[in-house]
Motif scaffolding. Structure first.
Motif, PDB file in Angstrom:
ATOM      1  N   ALA A  24       1.086  -0.982   0.000  1.00  0.00           N
ATOM      2  CA  ALA A  24       0.261   0.052  -0.425  1.00  0.00           C
ATOM      3  C   ALA A  24       0.767   1.333  -0.108  1.00  0.00           C
ATOM      4  O   ALA A  24       0.354   1.930  -0.884  1.00  0.00           O
ATOM      5  CB  ALA A  24      -0.928  -0.126   0.945  1.00  0.00           C
ATOM      6  N   GLN A  25       1.965   1.545   0.477  1.00  0.00           N
ATOM      7  CA  GLN A  25       3.244   2.627   0.751  1.00  0.00           C
ATOM      8  C   GLN A  25       3.565   2.595  -0.724  1.00  0.00           C
ATOM      9  O   GLN A  25       3.931   3.591  -1.255  1.00  0.00           O
ATOM     10  CB  GLN A  25       3.821   2.586   2.253  1.00  0.00           C
ATOM     11  N   SER A  26       3.996   1.416  -1.385  1.00  0.00           N
ATOM     12  CA  SER A  26       4.503   1.583  -2.237  1.00  0.00           C
ATOM     13  C   SER A  26       3.492   2.223  -3.660  1.00  0.00           C
ATOM     14  O   SER A  26       3.863   2.921  -4.334  1.00  0.00           O
ATOM     15  CB  SER A  26       4.822   0.350  -2.454  1.00  0.00           C
ATOM     16  N   HIS A  27       2.364   1.638  -3.454  1.00  0.00           N
ATOM     17  CA  HIS A  27       0.973   2.024  -4.112  1.00  0.00           C
ATOM     18  C   HIS A  27       1.350   3.451  -4.379  1.00  0.00           C
ATOM     19  O   HIS A  27       1.167   4.454  -4.950  1.00  0.00           O
ATOM     20  CB  HIS A  27       0.227   0.668  -4.506  1.00  0.00           C
ATOM     21  N   SER A  28       0.740   3.979  -2.600  1.00  0.00           N
ATOM     22  CA  SER A  28       0.361   5.332  -2.842  1.00  0.00           C
ATOM     23  C   SER A  28       2.357   6.025  -3.175  1.00  0.00           C
ATOM     24  O   SER A  28       1.612   7.015  -3.410  1.00  0.00           O
ATOM     25  CB  SER A  28       0.890   5.910  -1.452  1.00  0.00           C
ATOM     26  N   SER A  29       2.833   6.219  -2.771  1.00  0.00           N
ATOM     27  CA  SER A  29       4.242   6.536  -3.166  1.00  0.00           C
ATOM     28  C   SER A  29       4.253   6.258  -5.237  1.00  0.00           C
ATOM     29  O   SER A  29       4.639   7.541  -5.583  1.00  0.00           O
ATOM     30  CB  SER A  29       5.846   5.784  -2.691  1.00  0.00           C
ATOM     31  N   GLN A  30       3.932   5.790  -5.533  1.00  0.00           N
ATOM     32  CA  GLN A  30       4.189   5.365  -6.770  1.00  0.00           C
ATOM     33  C   GLN A  30       3.522   6.717  -7.498  1.00  0.00           C
ATOM     34  O   GLN A  30       2.761   7.016  -8.683  1.00  0.00           O
ATOM     35  CB  GLN A  30       3.591   3.811  -7.711  1.00  0.00           C
ATOM     36  N   GLU A  31       1.432   6.569  -6.655  1.00  0.00           N
ATOM     37  CA  GLU A  31       0.918   7.741  -7.292  1.00  0.00           C
ATOM     38  C   GLU A  31       1.331   9.301  -7.175  1.00  0.00           C
ATOM     39  O   GLU A  31       1.327  10.075  -7.939  1.00  0.00           O
ATOM     40  CB  GLU A  31      -0.865   7.214  -6.481  1.00  0.00           C
ATOM     41  N   THR A  32       1.728   9.027  -5.725  1.00  0.00           N
ATOM     42  CA  THR A  32       2.750  10.460  -5.494  1.00  0.00           C
ATOM     43  C   THR A  32       3.987  10.958  -6.594  1.00  0.00           C
ATOM     44  O   THR A  32       3.246  11.812  -6.718  1.00  0.00           O
ATOM     45  CB  THR A  32       3.366  10.611  -4.149  1.00  0.00           C
ATOM     46  N   GLN A  33       4.798   9.698  -7.461  1.00  0.00           N
ATOM     47  CA  GLN A  33       5.350  10.047  -7.988  1.00  0.00           C
ATOM     48  C   GLN A  33       4.770  10.663  -9.615  1.00  0.00           C
ATOM     49  O   GLN A  33       5.517  11.355  -9.988  1.00  0.00           O
ATOM     50  CB  GLN A  33       6.662   9.033  -7.738  1.00  0.00           C
ATOM     51  N   ILE A  34       3.888  10.024  -9.723  1.00  0.00           N
ATOM     52  CA  ILE A  34       3.333  10.505 -10.676  1.00  0.00           C
ATOM     53  C   ILE A  34       3.238  11.520 -11.017  1.00  0.00           C
ATOM     54  O   ILE A  34       3.026  12.326 -11.505  1.00  0.00           O
ATOM     55  CB  ILE A  34       2.012   9.201 -11.111  1.00  0.00           C
ATOM     56  N   MET A  35       2.025  11.357  -9.948  1.00  0.00           N
ATOM     57  CA  MET A  35       1.187  12.925  -9.572  1.00  0.00           C
ATOM     58  C   MET A  35       2.394  14.805  -9.750  1.00  0.00           C
ATOM     59  O   MET A  35       2.411  15.359 -10.309  1.00  0.00           O
ATOM     60  CB  MET A  35       0.648  13.071  -8.316  1.00  0.00           C
ATOM     61  N   GLU A  36       3.392  14.027  -9.172  1.00  0.00           N
ATOM     62  CA  GLU A  36       4.922  15.423  -8.810  1.00  0.00           C
ATOM     63  C   GLU A  36       5.034  15.498 -10.716  1.00  0.00           C
ATOM     64  O   GLU A  36       5.501  16.436 -11.387  1.00  0.00           O
ATOM     65  CB  GLU A  36       6.316  14.482  -8.242  1.00  0.00           C
ATOM     66  N   GLN A  37       5.378  13.751 -11.385  1.00  0.00           N
ATOM     67  CA  GLN A  37       6.023  13.979 -12.861  1.00  0.00           C
ATOM     68  C   GLN A  37       4.868  14.813 -13.586  1.00  0.00           C
ATOM     69  O   GLN A  37       5.329  15.114 -14.399  1.00  0.00           O
ATOM     70  CB  GLN A  37       6.172  12.506 -13.298  1.00  0.00           C
ATOM     71  N   ASN A  38       3.573  14.367 -12.982  1.00  0.00           N
ATOM     72  CA  ASN A  38       3.057  15.557 -14.226  1.00  0.00           C
ATOM     73  C   ASN A  38       2.674  17.024 -14.155  1.00  0.00           C
ATOM     74  O   ASN A  38       2.823  18.109 -14.634  1.00  0.00           O
ATOM     75  CB  ASN A  38       1.027  15.199 -13.841  1.00  0.00           C
ATOM     76  N   GLN A  39       3.067  17.138 -12.356  1.00  0.00           N
ATOM     77  CA  GLN A  39       3.203  18.448 -11.991  1.00  0.00           C
ATOM     78  C   GLN A  39       3.770  19.755 -13.058  1.00  0.00           C
ATOM     79  O   GLN A  39       4.499  20.105 -13.346  1.00  0.00           O
ATOM     80  CB  GLN A  39       3.330  18.940 -11.008  1.00  0.00           C
ATOM     81  N   ILE A  40       6.024  18.759 -12.813  1.00  0.00           N
ATOM     82  CA  ILE A  40       6.934  19.149 -13.732  1.00  0.00           C
ATOM     83  C   ILE A  40       6.493  19.050 -15.325  1.00  0.00           C
ATOM     84  O   ILE A  40       6.545  20.062 -15.899  1.00  0.00           O
ATOM     85  CB  ILE A  40       8.106  18.043 -13.524  1.00  0.00           C
ATOM     86  N   HIS A  41       5.982  18.380 -15.542  1.00  0.00           N
ATOM     87  CA  HIS A  41       4.922  18.030 -16.911  1.00  0.00           C
ATOM     88  C   HIS A  41       4.434  19.666 -18.083  1.00  0.00           C
ATOM     89  O   HIS A  41       4.271  20.153 -18.769  1.00  0.00           O
ATOM     90  CB  HIS A  41       4.886  16.917 -17.685  1.00  0.00           C
ATOM     91  N   ALA A  42       3.567  19.429 -16.207  1.00  0.00           N
ATOM     92  CA  ALA A  42       2.641  20.740 -16.741  1.00  0.00           C
ATOM     93  C   ALA A  42       3.064  22.306 -16.340  1.00  0.00           C
ATOM     94  O   ALA A  42       2.884  22.690 -17.186  1.00  0.00           O
ATOM     95  CB  ALA A  42       1.874  20.395 -15.736  1.00  0.00           C
ATOM     96  N   THR A  43       4.566  22.736 -15.422  1.00  0.00           N
ATOM     97  CA  THR A  43       5.396  23.868 -16.384  1.00  0.00           C
ATOM     98  C   THR A  43       5.604  23.585 -17.235  1.00  0.00           C
ATOM     99  O   THR A  43       5.707  25.002 -17.893  1.00  0.00           O
ATOM    100  CB  THR A  43       6.661  23.840 -14.882  1.00  0.00           C
ATOM    101  N   ILE A  44       6.299  22.547 -17.898  1.00  0.00           N
ATOM    102  CA  ILE A  44       6.905  22.976 -19.449  1.00  0.00           C
ATOM    103  C   ILE A  44       5.446  22.931 -20.353  1.00  0.00           C
ATOM    104  O   ILE A  44       6.042  24.235 -20.870  1.00  0.00           O
ATOM    105  CB  ILE A  44       7.552  21.898 -19.331  1.00  0.00           C
ATOM    106  N   GLU A  45       4.502  22.944 -19.806  1.00  0.00           N
ATOM    107  CA  GLU A  45       3.065  22.977 -20.856  1.00  0.00           C
ATOM    108  C   GLU A  45       2.474  24.276 -21.190  1.00  0.00           C
ATOM    109  O   GLU A  45       2.282  24.912 -21.453  1.00  0.00           O
ATOM    110  CB  GLU A  45       2.406  22.227 -20.973  1.00  0.00           C
ATOM    111  N   THR A  46       2.681  24.975 -19.831  1.00  0.00           N
ATOM    112  CA  THR A  46       2.471  26.415 -19.156  1.00  0.00           C
ATOM    113  C   THR A  46       3.645  27.075 -20.019  1.00  0.00           C
ATOM    114  O   THR A  46       3.445  28.110 -20.254  1.00  0.00           O
ATOM    115  CB  THR A  46       2.140  25.947 -17.891  1.00  0.00           C
ATOM    116  N   ASN A  47       4.441  27.055 -19.651  1.00  0.00           N
ATOM    117  CA  ASN A  47       5.886  27.740 -20.072  1.00  0.00           C
ATOM    118  C   ASN A  47       5.449  27.383 -21.812  1.00  0.00           C
ATOM    119  O   ASN A  47       5.733  28.838 -22.559  1.00  0.00           O
ATOM    120  CB  ASN A  47       6.727  27.017 -20.075  1.00  0.00           C
ATOM    121  N   ASN A  48       4.942  26.910 -22.313  1.00  0.00           N
ATOM    122  CA  ASN A  48       5.086  26.459 -23.974  1.00  0.00           C
ATOM    123  C   ASN A  48       3.609  27.630 -24.553  1.00  0.00           C
ATOM    124  O   ASN A  48       3.500  27.885 -25.368  1.00  0.00           O
ATOM    125  CB  ASN A  48       5.093  25.272 -24.206  1.00  0.00           C
TER     126      ASN A  48
END
Length: 163
Positions: A24-48
Motif C-alpha cells: 500500500a505504501q509502495s502504491h501510494s508512493s507511485q501515485e505521488t510520483q506520477i502526480m509530481e511528474q505530471n506537475q513537472i510536465h505541466a510547468t513545461i506545457e504552461t511555459n510553452n
C-alpha cells in the motif's frame, strides 16, 4: 491449538499484514510520483502555452527568479531581466512549440525534464521558421508545491550536431 501453532499463525498473519502495508505504501508512493511528474510536465506545457500566447509574464512565472535559459548554444540569459529580454525576442516570431516525447527524472525537490520538440514561427520577412531539438530542463519544487524552472536548455543536443 498448540502454542507453537498459534505463534506460527500469528507470525504468518503479521508477515502478510506487513507485506500488504508495504504494498500500500509502495502504491501510494507511485501515485505521488506520477502526480509530481505530471506537475513537472505541466510547468513545461504552461511555459510553452504562454510563449505561444505571447504572455511574457506567464512565461516568466514558470522560472525561478535566477533561472537560466540557453537562448542558443553559448548564449545564456540568467535572471528575470535577462529572461524577459530573451523571451521578448523569441515571442516576436510567434512560436508554436510542441513536445513530441518527454521523460521526467526526479530526486526529491529537483527534477530533470527531457524532451524532443518541434517549433514553428515566422521570421520578420514572413517566411516560416522550423526548428526541432532535444531539451533538458532542471526544475525545483518550491515551498508552496509548485515546480519552477531553474535551467532551460532547449538546445541540449547541440554537441551531437557538431559531429
Amino acid at each position: 491449538m498448540t502454542s507453537t501453532t498459534f505463534k506460527r499463525l500469528f507470525c504468518l498473519a503479521a508477515l502478510l499484514l506487513g507485506t500488504q502495508s508495504i504494498h500500500a505504501q509502495s502504491h501510494s508512493s507511485q501515485e505521488t510520483q506520477i502526480m509530481e511528474q505530471n506537475q513537472i510536465h505541466a510547468t513545461i506545457e504552461t511555459n510553452n502555452a504562454a510563449v505561444a500566447a505571447g504572455d511574457l509574464e506567464g512565461v516568466l512565472a514558470t522560472f525561478e527568479p535566477n533561472g537560466v535559459l540557453v537562448g542558443q548554444p553559448g548564449m545564456i540569459a540568467k535572471g528575470t531581466p535577462a529572461l524577459r529580454e530573451a523571451f521578448s525576442q523569441f515571442i516576436a516570431i510567434n512560436p508554436k512549440i510542441s513536445i513530441t516525447n518527454h521523460d521526467v527524472i526526479q530526486a526529491d525537490d529537483i527534477a530533470i525534464h527531457s524532451s524532443t520538440w518541434k517549433m514553428t514561427g515566422l521570421a520578420p520577412d514572413g517566411s516560416t521558421i522550423e526548428q526541432s531539438g532535444f531539451s533538458v530542463v532542471v526544475l525545483r519544487k518550491q515551498p508552496d508545491g509548485r515546480w519552477l524552472m531553474v535551467i532551460d536548455n532547449p538546445f541540449a543536443d547541440h554537441l551531437l550536431r557538431k559531429g
